[in-house]
Design a protein around this motif. Structure first.
Motif, PDB file in Angstrom:
ATOM      1  N   LYS A 169      57.316  14.027  18.701  1.00  0.00           N
ATOM      2  CA  LYS A 169      57.781  12.824  18.018  1.00  0.00           C
ATOM      3  C   LYS A 169      56.585  11.982  17.611  1.00  0.00           C
ATOM      4  O   LYS A 169      55.632  11.839  18.365  1.00  0.00           O
ATOM      5  N   GLN A 170      56.665  11.418  16.417  1.00  0.00           N
ATOM      6  CA  GLN A 170      55.623  10.542  15.904  1.00  0.00           C
ATOM      7  C   GLN A 170      56.035   9.099  16.166  1.00  0.00           C
ATOM      8  O   GLN A 170      57.215   8.793  16.254  1.00  0.00           O
ATOM      9  N   PRO A 171      55.057   8.178  16.248  1.00  0.00           N
ATOM     10  CA  PRO A 171      55.412   6.785  16.424  1.00  0.00           C
ATOM     11  C   PRO A 171      56.198   6.262  15.230  1.00  0.00           C
ATOM     12  O   PRO A 171      56.085   6.787  14.132  1.00  0.00           O
ATOM     13  N   ARG A 172      56.980   5.229  15.459  1.00  0.00           N
ATOM     14  CA  ARG A 172      57.764   4.609  14.396  1.00  0.00           C
ATOM     15  C   ARG A 172      56.851   4.269  13.228  1.00  0.00           C
ATOM     16  O   ARG A 172      55.776   3.745  13.403  1.00  0.00           O
ATOM     17  N   GLY A 173      57.322   4.575  12.020  1.00  0.00           N
ATOM     18  CA  GLY A 173      56.534   4.289  10.839  1.00  0.00           C
ATOM     19  C   GLY A 173      55.505   5.364  10.549  1.00  0.00           C
ATOM     20  O   GLY A 173      54.666   5.192   9.689  1.00  0.00           O
ATOM     21  N   GLY A 174      55.578   6.482  11.248  1.00  0.00           N
ATOM     22  CA  GLY A 174      54.607   7.550  11.042  1.00  0.00           C
ATOM     23  C   GLY A 174      55.251   8.780  10.448  1.00  0.00           C
ATOM     24  O   GLY A 174      56.463   8.920  10.457  1.00  0.00           O
ATOM     25  N   PRO A 175      54.433   9.667   9.912  1.00  0.00           N
ATOM     26  CA  PRO A 175      54.975  10.865   9.279  1.00  0.00           C
ATOM     27  C   PRO A 175      55.279  11.966  10.285  1.00  0.00           C
ATOM     28  O   PRO A 175      54.735  12.001  11.370  1.00  0.00           O
ATOM     29  N   GLN A 176      56.138  12.845   9.876  1.00  0.00           N
ATOM     30  CA  GLN A 176      56.474  14.009  10.671  1.00  0.00           C
ATOM     31  C   GLN A 176      56.787  15.121   9.686  1.00  0.00           C
ATOM     32  O   GLN A 176      57.551  14.914   8.745  1.00  0.00           O
ATOM     33  N   VAL A 177      56.183  16.269   9.839  1.00  0.00           N
ATOM     34  CA  VAL A 177      56.465  17.380   8.935  1.00  0.00           C
ATOM     35  C   VAL A 177      57.448  18.301   9.618  1.00  0.00           C
ATOM     36  O   VAL A 177      57.288  18.657  10.776  1.00  0.00           O
ATOM     37  N   GLU A 178      58.491  18.661   8.872  1.00  0.00           N
ATOM     38  CA  GLU A 178      59.549  19.482   9.444  1.00  0.00           C
ATOM     39  C   GLU A 178      59.936  20.561   8.441  1.00  0.00           C
ATOM     40  O   GLU A 178      60.035  20.301   7.250  1.00  0.00           O
ATOM     41  N   ALA A 179      60.153  21.744   8.931  1.00  0.00           N
ATOM     42  CA  ALA A 179      60.641  22.824   8.069  1.00  0.00           C
ATOM     43  C   ALA A 179      62.149  22.898   8.218  1.00  0.00           C
ATOM     44  O   ALA A 179      62.649  23.254   9.275  1.00  0.00           O
ATOM     45  N   GLU A 180      62.880  22.487   7.158  1.00  0.00           N
ATOM     46  CA  GLU A 180      64.338  22.559   7.210  1.00  0.00           C
ATOM     47  C   GLU A 180      64.804  23.995   7.129  1.00  0.00           C
ATOM     48  O   GLU A 180      65.798  24.373   7.703  1.00  0.00           O
ATOM     49  N   ASP A 181      64.102  24.787   6.369  1.00  0.00           N
ATOM     50  CA  ASP A 181      64.314  26.222   6.356  1.00  0.00           C
ATOM     51  C   ASP A 181      62.931  26.835   6.214  1.00  0.00           C
ATOM     52  O   ASP A 181      61.947  26.130   6.149  1.00  0.00           O
ATOM     53  N   GLU A 182      62.856  28.122   6.196  1.00  0.00           N
ATOM     54  CA  GLU A 182      61.544  28.758   6.182  1.00  0.00           C
ATOM     55  C   GLU A 182      60.789  28.544   4.878  1.00  0.00           C
ATOM     56  O   GLU A 182      59.591  28.681   4.843  1.00  0.00           O
ATOM     57  N   GLU A 183      61.496  28.178   3.808  1.00  0.00           N
ATOM     58  CA  GLU A 183      60.845  28.054   2.520  1.00  0.00           C
ATOM     59  C   GLU A 183      60.477  26.625   2.148  1.00  0.00           C
ATOM     60  O   GLU A 183      59.622  26.423   1.305  1.00  0.00           O
ATOM     61  N   GLU A 184      61.119  25.630   2.724  1.00  0.00           N
ATOM     62  CA  GLU A 184      60.903  24.266   2.273  1.00  0.00           C
ATOM     63  C   GLU A 184      60.521  23.333   3.422  1.00  0.00           C
ATOM     64  O   GLU A 184      61.308  23.074   4.312  1.00  0.00           O
ATOM     65  N   GLU A 185      59.288  22.848   3.372  1.00  0.00           N
ATOM     66  CA  GLU A 185      58.847  21.852   4.344  1.00  0.00           C
ATOM     67  C   GLU A 185      59.158  20.472   3.801  1.00  0.00           C
ATOM     68  O   GLU A 185      59.120  20.251   2.591  1.00  0.00           O
ATOM     69  N   ARG A 186      59.460  19.563   4.681  1.00  0.00           N
ATOM     70  CA  ARG A 186      59.696  18.171   4.300  1.00  0.00           C
ATOM     71  C   ARG A 186      58.862  17.271   5.196  1.00  0.00           C
ATOM     72  O   ARG A 186      58.613  17.576   6.351  1.00  0.00           O
ATOM     73  N   ILE A 187      58.461  16.174   4.620  1.00  0.00           N
ATOM     74  CA  ILE A 187      57.777  15.135   5.372  1.00  0.00           C
ATOM     75  C   ILE A 187      58.829  14.084   5.696  1.00  0.00           C
ATOM     76  O   ILE A 187      59.538  13.622   4.809  1.00  0.00           O
ATOM     77  N   GLU A 188      58.942  13.739   6.968  1.00  0.00           N
ATOM     78  CA  GLU A 188      59.871  12.693   7.371  1.00  0.00           C
ATOM     79  C   GLU A 188      59.076  11.452   7.737  1.00  0.00           C
ATOM     80  O   GLU A 188      58.118  11.529   8.505  1.00  0.00           O
ATOM     81  N   TYR A 189      59.515  10.320   7.189  1.00  0.00           N
ATOM     82  CA  TYR A 189      58.845   9.050   7.470  1.00  0.00           C
ATOM     83  C   TYR A 189      59.892   8.069   7.988  1.00  0.00           C
ATOM     84  O   TYR A 189      60.837   7.716   7.284  1.00  0.00           O
ATOM     85  N   GLN A 190      59.727   7.648   9.234  1.00  0.00           N
ATOM     86  CA  GLN A 190      60.641   6.701   9.873  1.00  0.00           C
ATOM     87  C   GLN A 190      60.358   5.304   9.312  1.00  0.00           C
ATOM     88  O   GLN A 190      59.261   4.775   9.485  1.00  0.00           O
ATOM     89  N   LEU A 191      61.326   4.743   8.626  1.00  0.00           N
ATOM     90  CA  LEU A 191      61.157   3.415   8.033  1.00  0.00           C
ATOM     91  C   LEU A 191      61.298   2.336   9.104  1.00  0.00           C
ATOM     92  O   LEU A 191      62.114   2.464  10.017  1.00  0.00           O
TER      93      LEU A 191
END
Length: 112
Positions: free
Chosen positions: A3-25
């Motif tokens: 887990k990243q601190p609040r307001g920080g990025p997190q990279v997640e692979a939703e499936d094997e082909e597409e990575e997403r960057i998650e940013y907690q607002l």
């Protein structure tokens, strides 16, 4: 996943082909009538760069090296990558907007 601190990025692979960057607002935004607490951005492509333009100005010969964000282009890029309307991105807390801009910056400057 770590887990990243609040307001920080997190990279997640939703499936094997597409990575997403998650940013907690730090503050939710409203998009399409729903509150968005985590901005999920797909990885940028060359097409995004062509359509929006480069949202990051990089001055490697400045002392010190200088990086600036073209915020109107960055808002358009964030909207394009997240699927959130630009009008919602414009209402983001400034700290969140700047935080997402810095998370995306490495995609728009030359590799070392």
């Amino acid at each position: 996943m770590v887990k990243q601190p609040r307001g920080g990025p997190q990279v997640e692979a939703e499936d094997e082909e597409e990575e997403r960057i998650e940013y907690q607002l730090t503050e939710p935004i409203n998009a399409y009538g729903e509150d968005v607490k985590v901005l999920k951005l797909r990885m940028p492509t060359g097409s995004d760069l062509i359509r929006v333009g480069n949202p990051v100005a990089f001055y490697p010969n400045a002392d010190p090296v200088k990086i600036e964000h073209d915020m109107p282009k960055m808002v358009q890029m964030i909207a394009r990558l997240s699927g959130v309307p630009s009008s919602s991105v414009e209402r983001m807390n400034p700290r969140d907007l700047i935080g997402v801009a810095w998370v995306l910056s490495p995609f728009f400057i030359p590799a070392p």
